[in-house]
Structures are given as structure tokens and as C-alpha cells.
Design a protein around this motif. Sequence first.
Motif, mmCIF file in Angstrom:
data_model
loop_
_atom_site.group_PDB
_atom_site.id
_atom_site.type_symbol
_atom_site.label_atom_id
_atom_site.label_comp_id
_atom_site.label_asym_id
_atom_site.label_seq_id
_atom_site.Cartn_x
_atom_site.Cartn_y
_atom_site.Cartn_z
ATOM 1 N N LEU A 150 3.864 8.307 0.874
ATOM 2 C CA LEU A 150 5.303 8.258 0.596
ATOM 3 C C LEU A 150 5.994 9.571 0.930
ATOM 4 O O LEU A 150 7.162 9.579 1.341
ATOM 5 N N VAL A 151 5.293 10.683 0.746
ATOM 6 C CA VAL A 151 5.893 12.009 0.973
ATOM 7 C C VAL A 151 5.029 12.770 1.978
ATOM 8 O O VAL A 151 3.988 13.317 1.620
ATOM 9 N N PRO A 152 5.425 12.816 3.232
ATOM 10 C CA PRO A 152 4.583 13.458 4.256
ATOM 11 C C PRO A 152 4.479 14.963 4.047
ATOM 12 O O PRO A 152 5.451 15.617 3.662
ATOM 13 N N ALA A 153 3.305 15.493 4.314
ATOM 14 C CA ALA A 153 3.090 16.940 4.208
ATOM 15 C C ALA A 153 3.414 17.591 5.547
ATOM 16 O O ALA A 153 2.611 18.321 6.125
ATOM 17 N N SER A 154 4.602 17.325 6.064
ATOM 18 C CA SER A 154 5.012 17.809 7.380
ATOM 19 C C SER A 154 6.365 18.498 7.279
ATOM 20 O O SER A 154 7.386 17.842 7.044
ATOM 21 N N ARG A 155 6.378 19.792 7.470
ATOM 22 C CA ARG A 155 7.636 20.519 7.457
ATOM 23 C C ARG A 155 8.509 20.089 8.636
ATOM 24 O O ARG A 155 9.739 20.033 8.536
ATOM 25 N N ARG A 176 0.847 -1.190 0.000
ATOM 26 C CA ARG A 176 0.000 0.000 0.000
ATOM 27 C C ARG A 176 0.879 1.234 0.000
ATOM 28 O O ARG A 176 1.676 1.437 0.920
ATOM 29 N N SER A 177 0.731 2.046 -1.013
ATOM 30 C CA SER A 177 1.463 3.318 -1.005
ATOM 31 C C SER A 177 0.847 4.252 -2.032
ATOM 32 O O SER A 177 0.430 3.829 -3.101
ATOM 33 N N ASP A 178 0.757 5.510 -1.649
ATOM 34 C CA ASP A 178 0.363 6.560 -2.578
ATOM 35 C C ASP A 178 1.258 7.759 -2.311
ATOM 36 O O ASP A 178 2.122 7.717 -1.434
ATOM 37 N N VAL A 179 1.066 8.811 -3.064
ATOM 38 C CA VAL A 179 1.962 9.957 -2.942
ATOM 39 C C VAL A 179 1.927 10.539 -1.534
ATOM 40 O O VAL A 179 2.968 10.839 -0.938
ATOM 41 N N CYS A 233 8.294 3.320 -11.372
ATOM 42 C CA CYS A 233 8.981 4.536 -11.826
ATOM 43 C C CYS A 233 8.078 5.335 -12.761
ATOM 44 O O CYS A 233 8.025 6.570 -12.686
ATOM 45 N N GLU A 234 7.372 4.639 -13.619
ATOM 46 C CA GLU A 234 6.442 5.317 -14.533
ATOM 47 C C GLU A 234 5.337 6.006 -13.746
ATOM 48 O O GLU A 234 4.949 7.145 -14.043
ATOM 49 N N TRP A 235 4.841 5.324 -12.714
ATOM 50 C CA TRP A 235 3.799 5.908 -11.866
ATOM 51 C C TRP A 235 4.309 7.170 -11.176
ATOM 52 O O TRP A 235 3.618 8.196 -11.116
ATOM 53 N N ALA A 236 5.526 7.104 -10.646
ATOM 54 C CA ALA A 236 6.100 8.257 -9.944
ATOM 55 C C ALA A 236 6.242 9.451 -10.879
ATOM 56 O O ALA A 236 5.881 10.585 -10.535
ATOM 57 N N LEU A 237 6.765 9.215 -12.074
ATOM 58 C CA LEU A 237 6.974 10.304 -13.033
ATOM 59 C C LEU A 237 5.649 10.868 -13.520
ATOM 60 O O LEU A 237 5.500 12.084 -13.688
ATOM 61 N N TYR A 285 13.240 10.862 -6.629
ATOM 62 C CA TYR A 285 13.564 12.283 -6.451
ATOM 63 C C TYR A 285 12.529 13.167 -7.133
ATOM 64 O O TYR A 285 12.050 14.156 -6.559
ATOM 65 N N VAL A 286 12.168 12.810 -8.362
ATOM 66 C CA VAL A 286 11.149 13.582 -9.079
ATOM 67 C C VAL A 286 9.821 13.552 -8.324
ATOM 68 O O VAL A 286 9.141 14.581 -8.189
ATOM 69 N N LEU A 287 9.456 12.389 -7.802
ATOM 70 C CA LEU A 287 8.210 12.259 -7.049
ATOM 71 C C LEU A 287 8.223 13.147 -5.804
ATOM 72 O O LEU A 287 7.274 13.908 -5.559
ATOM 73 N N VAL A 288 9.289 13.070 -5.025
ATOM 74 C CA VAL A 288 9.352 13.821 -3.769
ATOM 75 C C VAL A 288 9.443 15.318 -4.035
ATOM 76 O O VAL A 288 8.715 16.115 -3.427
ATOM 77 N N ASP A 289 10.319 15.721 -4.953
ATOM 78 C CA ASP A 289 10.489 17.145 -5.212
ATOM 79 C C ASP A 289 9.231 17.745 -5.832
ATOM 80 O O ASP A 289 8.854 18.876 -5.513
ATOM 81 N N GLY A 290 8.579 16.987 -6.700
ATOM 82 C CA GLY A 290 7.325 17.466 -7.272
ATOM 83 C C GLY A 290 6.245 17.627 -6.227
ATOM 84 O O GLY A 290 5.466 18.589 -6.249
ATOM 85 N N GLU A 291 6.204 16.697 -5.266
ATOM 86 C CA GLU A 291 5.202 16.799 -4.205
ATOM 87 C C GLU A 291 5.517 17.954 -3.257
ATOM 88 O O GLU A 291 4.609 18.663 -2.811
#
Length: 651
Positions: free
Chosen positions: A188-193, A182-185, A368-372, A322-328
Motif C-alpha cells: 500500500l505504501v511504496p518504499a520509493s522516494r 491482497r494488501s499489506d503495508v 481502519c483498525e488494522w491500519a491504526l 493518512y495515519v498508515l501512510v505517514d507512519g510508514e
Amino acid sequence: MSNTSYVRAAMAKAALELVPPLIRKTLLEEPEFRVGYGLETDAVLAFGDSGVSIQRSKLFDAIREILSGASELNMTDTEGREWTLRSETEDQALPNLVITSNERRLTLPSFAVLSLDSAVRLRSLNEAAADANLPIDAQESWRTVLSVRPLEDDEVEKFHRDFRDTPVQMARFLRTQIEAGRSDVSSLVPASRRYFDRLVGTYDGSASIREYAAGAGRQVFAQLNSWRPYEGFLFGLYLSSHSALTTELGVERLEGEDLAGVFDFLAKQGDRISQLGAIEVGLRILPERPEIGPLIVDLVKEIRDDDVDGPVGGFKLLSALYVLVDGELSRTRLMAVEPPFYRRLASLSHAALIHRQLSNFDVADKFCEWALNNRGEQYYMQSLADMRLEPRWNPDLASASQMKSDFIGRIMIAATNYGANIKAGELHDLIFGAESGLQSFGDFPRLYFPGPLEGAEDSPNALPDDLSEMIEAQLKADEVGPSSFIALVNSSLIFQIESDQVELAAKALRLGNYRLSNIEDKLQILSILNGLATVAANGRYPALAEELRILMRRYRCDAQYGFSIEDAMRICLVASASHKDLNEWRELVGGWLTELAFGELPGDDGDVFHSHIQCLCHAVPELWVSCSKADAALKAYVGSRLNRPKLTRHL
């Protein structure tokens, strides 16, 4: 409740229904807001994927009774099923709460903070803080409360969230998500500063990554080292995206076996960024720790042998993450006011953390395709906008092949800097070998392109005299064509380009009446246009950007080449980075994009263009001032296409 209070509460409830869910959730979590409007909340707690949910107030009241000495209590969940709560605590241990129903048994998280015994509460805090490496200031904040009283219902979630916002707990959470498939954006990338501040350190106003490494970076490593040397070193390696950071990473408190254990672990289960950091640290300390020499060889081979063109390997996965995290992070705007290098440090470090959790799993190309596909567009627009502040790095340099070249280049530089530490043998031959050394696996000059955290730094390399002469000879040729700019373009990312040479390039475009002769194909001219845009950005040459805009206008309308709107937009944004001032940059970008918006938009170019502008203006809201006409025109164009009646053919 008085009539006035009732009206206030009713109005507040009605207003909350109209705001976005995240804002509503945030407001309801604030006690002052709830008290001020007479609102009462009673959350429902769900226990993972068990399907069990229990009203929070009922559960916490029952827990308080158990912690006060009751042997067991019955309660019902939201589905009406009956459960029994009891404590199965061994001698000297903290309370271990479980709920059972028929054959089902669930172990609850620690709720010792609800105990009436302050010793139990403080012991629970101390053990949890040591396990998760909770920062001292957060520990003291909770200790102040727990030394006096148990937590209230609405404080418990804040307490647990504070621990979830640590890199230790985040790594564990991601591991369980991955194991469960189970994983989604958002997971995977917390919205926590707060989480990212704890991962890479709080931004301290540094103007460059080197300054940051010597300040906040050094403090992060010192704290990790004082926490637990072995685990702290492994977590510190997540920050190895620049050599200035690995220079600050020490191993003084690591025993020989522990240090060897780190290298062995990274060779088998490590992420690429941590592997590179370990190599740089290892080469530095090799004379004092010669036993790690063979382990450095293993890590270098891991990087050298990664096939970036084959099935998903380390660099392919790192690039996508990296693209996934930086984009988020761009989408959530968690770091909108800090310099790009700080956000990229956070993105690369978190990508490395995810990468390490994935190390024992087979990751398909589809991931990788999903992330991009999910965050590639936002990442790309954000990175192009970042060039205004950090012009020497562009989004295409995050490709897997360039990342590998960058890593090999860093190993070569570290090996040269610590050449005296590398004696004749396998490690020396692996790096410096004439035929099979590392350099033969890299693509010069890509080995020495700037890294993602170096976009604001001027090139340290002066332009060689012979190359300078070649550039001028090409630019002064009688016939102006793509070959006139090859030496200039190829040198721009590695060497310092003289302003006289840039002026020659701009003059050549004017003398050629903005036409290039002997163009072989679309790819060639597109490469030259992108290269000239890079020259304009790197050296901050607005005059060349304006000449390039005219040249682009001519060839954009040439059916023989047919540049896509994405090609045109990229050239526009790169060339516009010749302006560092926000207002000047905004005006050039807005004017250029508006011109494109009122031009020909074949196929799906209108839809693509409109989507890109939306992402770009989200990354830099100040652009709405100059891009509003382009946005309105594209919105109308896209709407007209959607509403256009379909023609029916009658056979």
C-alpha cells in the motif's frame, strides 16, 4: 577465475548473507558491485499469482529470438513444466508475447526493449511513457540507451521499476491488489522516494506550504495539464490538502463536458481530499463555468453528510489511511530531512490515491483498525516530534471528526473569498443558510484550527480585546484552578497569545504552589495540562514548559488521577516543542522522559513506554543521546518482568 578472484567472490557471498535482505538486494542490483567481486546472478521471474516462475536468462534469450523472427520456442519453468513462447502481434502493433502450456495461457508484459530493432524499442518507450506520464528526464535517460542498443538482462527490471514508480501505475497496481483482496503495508505504501517526488513534486527548499505551492506545486500541475488535461486534473486533485495548492490548479485546457465529467466522477467515486479541492476550484471558476454549480452542490453534500461516528465513511477511512501512510514514511525515513509539511503532503496525497481506489469497495471497520494498529504508534510519535519544527499541529488533529471540521472550514473560507461568484440559490443556501448552512454542521472553533500543513505558520488572527480581558481576569483570580486557564487554552490554536498572558499563566502555577483547586475529575485536569502544553509549544515559551513539568510531576504521583504513561509522554513532547533548537529540545525531552522512566510504572506502562521511546528515537535518532538512560532503564524493567518467576498457588 583466478584464486584471488575466487576468494573475493566467496568472501562477498559470505558477507551478503549477513546483511539485511534489502541491502543485499540493492547491492546485487548494482552491476559495478557484481563485476568488482566476480558475482553472477540469474533472477527468477514470477508472473503474478499464476504460480509460474521462469529463469530470467532463459526467458530473455527466448524473447530475443522471437523478436528476431522465430515463430515459437519451447522452455521449461522452475517446476519443470514445458511452455511455448510465441508472439501474437497484429499489423502495426508492438510485439504481444504469450506463453502457453496445455490449457493455460499467460500474456507477458512488454519486453520490446529487448528487440534488436531500435524503432520498436523507441516506439515501446514512447507509448509506455505517454500512458504512465513518465517524467521527461527519465524518458530521455532511457531513450539515450534504447536508441543505441537493447537493454541487458539486469536493466529490464530497472526499466519496469521506473514505470512502476509513477502515480498512474501505482494507482493501477493498488486497484488490482484491492480487487484481488491482497494488501499489506509494504504494497500500500511504496518504499520509493522517486514515486513520492513524482506524486507531489520534488522538495525545492520551501519554508512553508504556501511557498511550495507557488513553486514546485505549480510545476507539478503544469506538467499534469500538458500531459492529459482530464486525467492530469484528477491526479492534481490528490494534492488538495491545502488551499494554496488548489489555487494553483487550473482548468484552462478542460472542455466543459470534461470538467463536468470530473465533478460527476468525484461525486460517485472520489476521495474526500479531491472532492474538497474540486469544490475550491469550482467556486473560483464558477462565473466562467456556471454549468458546474449543481455538481458543486453534490460534492458539498457528500462532505456535509459524511457520518464520522457511523460505519466506515470517507473521513474515517481517510484518517486511517493518512495515519498508515505517514507512519510508514516515518518508519522508512524516506523524508527524514525535509520539513514535516512536505512529508505530510506526500502522506495525504498518497492516502487520497488509495482512498479513490477503494471507492467502489465496502471497507469494514476492521481495515481502519488494522491500519491504526500497524502504524498508529509510529505516526503518533513522529507527529509529536514534528512539533519542534511545526508546533501548531498535533497528531490528535488527524481524527475523522477534526478532518471533517477542517474541510467544512475550508469550504466556508473559500465561499467567503469567492462570495461574489455564488448567486442566490441552492448552493448559496447550502453554504450560508442561517439554519441549515454548513457552519451548523461544524464544531466551532474546530472549523478554524490549523490544518496538517500549517503547523509552522503563526496564527493569522489577533486576539480580540474582550477575549484578552477574559484571559487576564481568569489568570489573576485569587484561586488557581482549571477554570483559571480555560480561556487561554481554548484560544491558543486560533489566536495569537501575548507573551504577557503566558507569563501570567506561569506565575499563577507558581503562586498556587503547583496545585489546582476545584478539580472536577481526571479528564478536566488532563485537558488543562494538554492545553497549557499546547500554549507553551505554539508560542515557544520554555518557561511555561518548565512550570508545567513541575505541575505534571505532582499530579502524576497523585493516585486520585493516575495519569497513564501515554498521557505523561504526550504532555512532555508537546511542551518540549517550546524549544525549536534541536539540542535544547533534545535535552528537555531526554531529561523529562528519563525522569518518567525511573518513576512508577503500573500495569503495562513500562512495556508501552519502552515501545514509544523506540519509535520516537527511530523518528529522531538524535534523541538517543539524551534518552539512552531512559531506554536502558525501561529495557531492564521490561526484562525483569519477563524473567520474573510465576507464583504457583496450591489449593
